[in-house]
Motif scaffolding. Structure first.
Motif, PDB file in Angstrom:
ATOM      1  N   ALA A  16       0.914  -1.204  -0.248  1.00  0.00           N
ATOM      2  CA  ALA A  16       0.003   0.129  -0.017  1.00  0.00           C
ATOM      3  C   ALA A  16       0.818   1.193  -0.244  1.00  0.00           C
ATOM      4  O   ALA A  16       2.029   1.366   0.544  1.00  0.00           O
ATOM      5  CB  ALA A  16      -0.914   0.019   1.380  1.00  0.00           C
ATOM      6  N   LYS A  18       2.304   4.659   1.400  1.00  0.00           N
ATOM      7  CA  LYS A  18       2.404   5.263   2.530  1.00  0.00           C
ATOM      8  C   LYS A  18       2.150   6.748   2.812  1.00  0.00           C
ATOM      9  O   LYS A  18       1.699   7.124   3.870  1.00  0.00           O
ATOM     10  CB  LYS A  18       3.888   5.032   3.080  1.00  0.00           C
ATOM     11  CG  LYS A  18       4.257   3.554   3.295  1.00  0.00           C
ATOM     12  CD  LYS A  18       5.596   3.160   3.838  1.00  0.00           C
ATOM     13  CE  LYS A  18       6.009   1.932   3.927  1.00  0.00           C
ATOM     14  NZ  LYS A  18       7.297   1.779   4.692  1.00  0.00           N
ATOM     15  N   LYS A  21      -3.574   8.936  -0.604  1.00  0.00           N
ATOM     16  CA  LYS A  21      -5.008   8.394  -0.376  1.00  0.00           C
ATOM     17  C   LYS A  21      -5.767   8.473  -1.350  1.00  0.00           C
ATOM     18  O   LYS A  21      -5.434   9.737  -2.251  1.00  0.00           O
ATOM     19  CB  LYS A  21      -5.495   8.902   0.868  1.00  0.00           C
ATOM     20  CG  LYS A  21      -4.912   8.302   2.062  1.00  0.00           C
ATOM     21  CD  LYS A  21      -5.685   8.766   3.301  1.00  0.00           C
ATOM     22  CE  LYS A  21      -4.948   7.911   4.573  1.00  0.00           C
ATOM     23  NZ  LYS A  21      -5.696   8.396   5.743  1.00  0.00           N
ATOM     24  N   ASN A  23      -9.127  10.309  -2.739  1.00  0.00           N
ATOM     25  CA  ASN A  23     -10.107  11.213  -2.142  1.00  0.00           C
ATOM     26  C   ASN A  23     -11.390  11.117  -2.586  1.00  0.00           C
ATOM     27  O   ASN A  23     -12.328  11.349  -1.979  1.00  0.00           O
ATOM     28  CB  ASN A  23      -9.620  12.755  -2.619  1.00  0.00           C
ATOM     29  CG  ASN A  23      -8.148  13.067  -1.769  1.00  0.00           C
ATOM     30  OD1 ASN A  23      -7.980  12.578  -0.613  1.00  0.00           O
ATOM     31  ND2 ASN A  23      -7.577  13.847  -2.459  1.00  0.00           N
ATOM     32  N   PRO A  25     -12.942   7.600  -3.551  1.00  0.00           N
ATOM     33  CA  PRO A  25     -13.301   5.903  -3.739  1.00  0.00           C
ATOM     34  C   PRO A  25     -14.376   5.617  -4.200  1.00  0.00           C
ATOM     35  O   PRO A  25     -14.275   4.608  -4.817  1.00  0.00           O
ATOM     36  CB  PRO A  25     -13.098   5.524  -1.886  1.00  0.00           C
ATOM     37  CG  PRO A  25     -13.675   6.667  -1.087  1.00  0.00           C
ATOM     38  CD  PRO A  25     -13.196   8.145  -2.109  1.00  0.00           C
ATOM     39  N   TRP A  75      -3.805  -1.397   3.005  1.00  0.00           N
ATOM     40  CA  TRP A  75      -4.468  -0.967   1.731  1.00  0.00           C
ATOM     41  C   TRP A  75      -5.667   0.115   2.010  1.00  0.00           C
ATOM     42  O   TRP A  75      -5.947   0.971   1.517  1.00  0.00           O
ATOM     43  CB  TRP A  75      -4.806  -1.771   0.824  1.00  0.00           C
ATOM     44  CG  TRP A  75      -3.838  -1.775  -0.626  1.00  0.00           C
ATOM     45  CD1 TRP A  75      -2.944  -2.559  -0.973  1.00  0.00           C
ATOM     46  CD2 TRP A  75      -3.315  -0.901  -1.496  1.00  0.00           C
ATOM     47  NE1 TRP A  75      -2.032  -2.466  -2.063  1.00  0.00           N
ATOM     48  CE2 TRP A  75      -2.542  -1.428  -2.388  1.00  0.00           C
ATOM     49  CE3 TRP A  75      -4.139   0.437  -1.795  1.00  0.00           C
ATOM     50  CZ2 TRP A  75      -2.337  -0.536  -3.321  1.00  0.00           C
ATOM     51  CZ3 TRP A  75      -3.601   1.167  -2.673  1.00  0.00           C
ATOM     52  CH2 TRP A  75      -2.611   0.756  -3.803  1.00  0.00           C
ATOM     53  N   ASN A  77      -6.230   1.603   4.616  1.00  0.00           N
ATOM     54  CA  ASN A  77      -5.810   2.961   5.244  1.00  0.00           C
ATOM     55  C   ASN A  77      -5.778   3.876   4.164  1.00  0.00           C
ATOM     56  O   ASN A  77      -5.936   5.100   4.539  1.00  0.00           O
ATOM     57  CB  ASN A  77      -4.697   2.699   6.102  1.00  0.00           C
ATOM     58  CG  ASN A  77      -4.568   1.862   7.237  1.00  0.00           C
ATOM     59  OD1 ASN A  77      -5.539   1.870   7.850  1.00  0.00           O
ATOM     60  ND2 ASN A  77      -3.469   1.151   7.535  1.00  0.00           N
ATOM     61  N   ALA A  78      -5.255   3.393   2.733  1.00  0.00           N
ATOM     62  CA  ALA A  78      -5.451   4.501   1.769  1.00  0.00           C
ATOM     63  C   ALA A  78      -6.576   4.513   0.897  1.00  0.00           C
ATOM     64  O   ALA A  78      -6.656   5.591   0.111  1.00  0.00           O
ATOM     65  CB  ALA A  78      -4.292   4.023   0.947  1.00  0.00           C
ATOM     66  N   TYR A  79      -7.565   3.324   1.279  1.00  0.00           N
ATOM     67  CA  TYR A  79      -8.843   3.308   0.321  1.00  0.00           C
ATOM     68  C   TYR A  79      -9.807   2.781   1.381  1.00  0.00           C
ATOM     69  O   TYR A  79      -9.756   1.730   2.070  1.00  0.00           O
ATOM     70  CB  TYR A  79      -8.341   2.429  -0.822  1.00  0.00           C
ATOM     71  CG  TYR A  79      -9.793   2.104  -1.595  1.00  0.00           C
ATOM     72  CD1 TYR A  79     -10.127   2.954  -2.554  1.00  0.00           C
ATOM     73  CD2 TYR A  79     -10.336   0.830  -1.474  1.00  0.00           C
ATOM     74  CE1 TYR A  79     -11.377   2.472  -3.406  1.00  0.00           C
ATOM     75  CE2 TYR A  79     -11.620   0.474  -2.013  1.00  0.00           C
ATOM     76  CZ  TYR A  79     -11.915   1.322  -3.228  1.00  0.00           C
ATOM     77  OH  TYR A  79     -12.975   1.027  -3.853  1.00  0.00           O
ATOM     78  N   SER A  80     -11.002   3.447   1.054  1.00  0.00           N
ATOM     79  CA  SER A  80     -12.071   3.204   1.977  1.00  0.00           C
ATOM     80  C   SER A  80     -13.401   2.730   1.018  1.00  0.00           C
ATOM     81  O   SER A  80     -14.672   2.733   1.548  1.00  0.00           O
ATOM     82  CB  SER A  80     -12.561   4.241   2.766  1.00  0.00           C
ATOM     83  OG  SER A  80     -12.812   5.574   2.092  1.00  0.00           O
TER      84      SER A  80
END
Length: 310
Positions: A16, A18, A21, A23, A25, A75, A77-80
């Motif tokens: 993922a 670091k 992100k 913005n 999703p 991952w 944490n970067a994509y919801s």
């Protein structure tokens, strides 16, 4: 526009970002592709995860099943957004498991585990001819995706009683015995007594593997008694078992030699199988992919020498 961009967690992209992100999703679909997992275990709510591996350029080692899931959680944490599982049960694994009972159970458990993993669905990197010796893997896969509360044994009875008729229990018991005797963990190369010889070297396993010849004879005898059933699908299903008996014999010969460390003998037998058994493919083209079966044998017999089948 309702179009979305799909992106995959696969090989180098297992790791993922670091600092970055997504913005928006909702514009994306994240595909979890556990290409280096094994199929001897499933991820469950009770699985204890190891630390996620760190990315090391040009020096990465393929992650284990548990490590892959740990990487997926990073991952998130970067994509919801929406998460889909992209799996491989109907690729190489289905030919490593000639009875297919163990892999069918694993597939059922894997689909059940999706909810615990925070995944909303599954799609398969699948061979389109996945019905040998029968189509139960596909059936339990579809049924469980549609109805997560389905009972494995009830679905099994529904499927096999229709395709084999009144003697379905004997057929299933025999296929289960074939699965248990090949032993999926062994066929994955996880039980070698000396990987320097091969991933399948295990002389103590030879007596077990040799019982497959008796099981194949039982399968052939049983199939021959059901060549003309009341319903056409049942006749086709039993005739596939007749071919499957020969398939089990030939694979048993190869695996006995691999277990004994006779790698070149096993290679010769694998080449003969690929040359000879392919004559049946036109009869079974809806159900069986001979090219894929031979690719799996290439994987088994080229180690450790690096030999490739012609």
């Amino acid at each position: 526009m309702n179009n979305r961009i799909g992106f995959s967690m696969y090989l180098d992209t297992c790791f993922a970002p670091k600092k970055v992100k997504l913005n928006n999703p909702k514009r994306f679909l994240f595909k979890y592709c556990p290409i280096t997992r094994d199929y001897t275990t499933s991820i469950t709510s009770e699985t204890k995860l190891p630390p996620a591996p760190e990315y090391v350029r040009n020096q990465n080692v393929f992650p284990t099943t548990e490590e892959l899931f740990a990487l997926m959680k990073q991952w998130l944490n970067a994509y919801s957004g929406d998460v889909l599982c992209y799996e491989y049960h109907f690729w190489r694994s289905q030919y490593l498991e000639p009875g297919q009972q163990a892999l069918s159970r694993r597939l059922y458990e894997d689909v059940l585990s999706l909810k615990d993993m925070g995944i909303n669905g599954m799609v398969e990197d699948a061979c389109q001819r996945s019905g040998f010796p029968n189509g139960f893997m596909t059936y339990i896969y579809c049924e469980t995706l549609v109805n997560r509360d389905c009972d494995y044994e009830a679905v099994l009875e529904d499927y096999f009683s229709h395709i084999y008729g009144m003697h379905w229990k004997k057929a299933v018991a025999l296929l289960q015995k074939i699965s248990d005797t090949f032993d999926y963990a062994y066929m994955e190369g996880e039980c070698s007594k000396n990987p320097a010889v091969s991933d399948f070297y295990d002389p103590e396993r030879v007596p077990q593997l040799k019982t497959l010849f008796e099981l194949a004879a039982l399968e052939r005898n049983m199939a021959n008694k059901h060549m003309d059933m009341e319903y056409r699908p049942q006749t086709v299903s039993w005739r596939l078992l007749l071919r499957h008996a020969e398939y089990v014999e030939k694979w048993a010969q190869i695996m006995v030699e691999k277990a004994e460390g006779n790698n070149y003998v096993a290679l010769d037998l694998a080449q003969k199988f690929c040359a000879d058994f392919g004559k049946y493919e036109i009869q079974m083209e809806r159900y069986y992919d001979h090219s894929l079966a031979c690719r799996v044998l290439e994987h088994i017999t080229r180690k450790p020498q690096g030999i490739i089948l012609d």
